[in-house]
Design an enzyme around this catalytic site. Structure first.
Site, short mmCIF file in Angstrom:
data_model
loop_
_atom_site.label_atom_id
_atom_site.label_comp_id
_atom_site.label_asym_id
_atom_site.label_seq_id
_atom_site.Cartn_x
_atom_site.Cartn_y
_atom_site.Cartn_z
N GLY A 14 118.90 57.69 -4.94
CA GLY A 14 120.10 57.32 -5.70
C GLY A 14 120.49 58.40 -6.67
N GLY A 90 117.28 50.15 -7.96
CA GLY A 90 118.15 49.14 -8.57
C GLY A 90 119.36 48.88 -7.68
N TYR A 153 121.70 40.34 -12.75
CA TYR A 153 121.19 41.72 -12.93
C TYR A 153 120.69 41.91 -14.36
CZ TYR A 153 121.71 46.86 -13.48
OH TYR A 153 121.52 48.19 -13.76
N GLY A 184 122.91 53.93 -20.35
CA GLY A 184 124.29 53.47 -20.44
C GLY A 184 124.99 53.90 -19.17
N1 NAD Z 1 124.36 54.22 -13.06
C1 NAD Z 1 124.43 53.48 -14.14
O1 NAD Z 1 125.48 53.46 -14.82
C2 NAD Z 1 123.28 52.64 -14.59
C3 NAD Z 1 123.38 51.95 -15.81
C4 NAD Z 1 122.33 51.18 -16.23
C5 NAD Z 1 121.17 51.09 -15.47
N2 NAD Z 1 121.07 51.76 -14.29
C6 NAD Z 1 119.81 51.64 -13.55
O2 NAD Z 1 119.32 52.94 -13.24
C7 NAD Z 1 118.65 52.90 -11.98
C8 NAD Z 1 119.24 53.93 -11.02
O3 NAD Z 1 120.61 53.62 -10.82
P1 NAD Z 1 121.60 54.56 -10.02
O4 NAD Z 1 122.88 54.53 -10.74
O5 NAD Z 1 120.94 55.85 -9.70
O6 NAD Z 1 121.77 53.69 -8.69
P2 NAD Z 1 122.00 54.16 -7.17
O7 NAD Z 1 122.64 53.02 -6.47
O8 NAD Z 1 122.65 55.48 -7.13
O9 NAD Z 1 120.49 54.30 -6.69
C9 NAD Z 1 119.66 53.20 -6.45
C10 NAD Z 1 118.75 53.55 -5.29
O10 NAD Z 1 117.92 52.41 -5.02
C11 NAD Z 1 117.75 52.37 -3.62
N3 NAD Z 1 117.37 51.03 -3.13
C12 NAD Z 1 118.10 49.90 -3.16
N4 NAD Z 1 117.45 48.91 -2.53
C13 NAD Z 1 116.28 49.42 -2.12
C14 NAD Z 1 115.18 48.89 -1.39
N5 NAD Z 1 115.15 47.62 -0.98
N6 NAD Z 1 114.11 49.70 -1.14
C15 NAD Z 1 114.13 50.99 -1.55
N7 NAD Z 1 115.16 51.55 -2.22
C16 NAD Z 1 116.22 50.77 -2.49
C17 NAD Z 1 119.11 52.74 -3.05
O11 NAD Z 1 119.04 53.14 -1.69
C18 NAD Z 1 119.53 53.86 -4.00
O12 NAD Z 1 119.19 55.12 -3.48
C19 NAD Z 1 118.79 51.46 -11.46
O13 NAD Z 1 117.63 50.73 -11.77
C20 NAD Z 1 119.98 50.93 -12.22
O14 NAD Z 1 119.94 49.53 -12.36
C21 NAD Z 1 122.10 52.54 -13.83
#
Ligand code: NAD
Length: 249
Positions: A14, A90, A153, A184
């Site tokens: 991700g 996530g 979530y 954030g």
């Molecule tokens: N991007 C934001 O604004 C933001 C804000 C707050 C929190 N977060 C948290 O940060 C973390 C990373 O977020 P991101 O923005 O990089 O998200 P993203 O969607 O880019 O990456 C999430 C990754 O999780 C992987 N994934 C999902 N289901 C899966 C499974 N069953 N098995 C293995 N892998 C799986 C996806 O393939 C993806 O590569 C997450 O926990 C997210 O909740 C992100």
């Protein structure tokens, strides 16, 4: 130069996961990158080529306990003990709680909470035996201040924060640090998905952020780099909001 330590990054393909993987390679970790998205893992593998440290990719559906435990066992057999675990996995959609069904809730809980329990449990025993280890779980400020459109979530992310604090208390005597990063809004595919129906949302968000920009994956990765380094040895049970000042709690 290698620091001789193995880091396991989950959700590694991700936006934030890739940022974390590349930063930990730069820091000298041997990195095992786990994700369900094989295509994105293969692309990450290409991006990781230019670093001296070793990157290996481990496709896995982390909501499947057996697959996750088997993958962790193979990683440790091949690379050595996992010294640092970074759970970035996530997933979320955007909808009103009143309109959702329980299949959706179960998916949100499985990816954001249960999968983190599996990977954590799989590396914990070894860390306890070695009396050292670093864990970083990605929470969200949604888990601390709430967000409409992401009710379940938010519940899972609040759960992750409570999980990390309690685990930190249980394992401080084993020298295991357990902390959370609470991002954030960060420019990743997850954020793009969240704003796809309301492109104006990003402008409204930025207006509320004291630094007047959303975070980059590199901003989040820099906090991880600190939390898996010896510089954070006296820090445990903490949740660090990397949000440009959006959330100050
Ligand atoms: N991007 C934001 O604004 C933001 C804000 C707050 C929190 N977060 C948290 O940060 C973390 C990373 O977020 P991101 O923005 O990089 O998200 P993203 O969607 O880019 O990456 C999430 C990754 O999780 C992987 N994934 C999902 N289901 C899966 C499974 N069953 N098995 C293995 N892998 C799986 C996806 O393939 C993806 O590569 C997450 O926990 C997210 O909740 C992100």
């Amino acid at each position: 130069m290698s620091n001789g330590k193995v880091a396991l990054v989950t959700g590694a393909a991700g936006g934030i996961g890739q940022g974390v993987v590349l930063r930990l390679l730069k820091d000298g970790f041997t990195v095992a990158a786990m994700d369900i998205n094989e295509k994105a893992l293969a692309e990450l593998s290409q991006r990781g080529q230019s670093y001296k440290s070793t990157l290996s990719i481990w496709p896995c559906d982390q909501t499947n306990e057996k697959m996750t435990r088997d993958a962790v066992a193979k990683i440790e057999a091949k690379l050595g003990p996992v010294e640092a675990l970074v759970n970035t996995i996530g997933w979320v959609g955007t909808s009103r709680f009143a309109d959702e069904d329980s299949d959706y809730w179960r998916k949100v809980i499985a990816i954001n909470l249960e999968a983190v329990l599996y990977s954590t449990h799989a590396v914990l025993k070894g860390m306890v035996e070695r009396k050292r280890g670093k864990m970083v779980h990605f929470a969200s400020d949604a888990g601390r201040v709430g967000t409409s459109g992401e009710v379940v979530y938010s519940a899972t992310k609040g759960g992750i924060i409570a999980f990390a604090k309690s685990l930190a208390r249980e394992h401080a005597r084993h020298n295991i640090n357990v902390n959370c990063v609470s991002p954030g809004p960060t420019d990743t595919p997850l954020l793009q998905q969240e704003i796809k129906d309301d492109p104006e949302l990003i402008r409204r968000m930025v207006r509320l952020i004291p630094f007047r920009r959303v975070a980059t994956p590199e901003d989040q990765a820099a906090v991880v780099s600190f939390l898996v380094s010896p510089d954070s040895d006296y820090l445990t049970g903490q949740t660090i909001s990397c949000s440009g000042g959006l959330v100050m709690v």
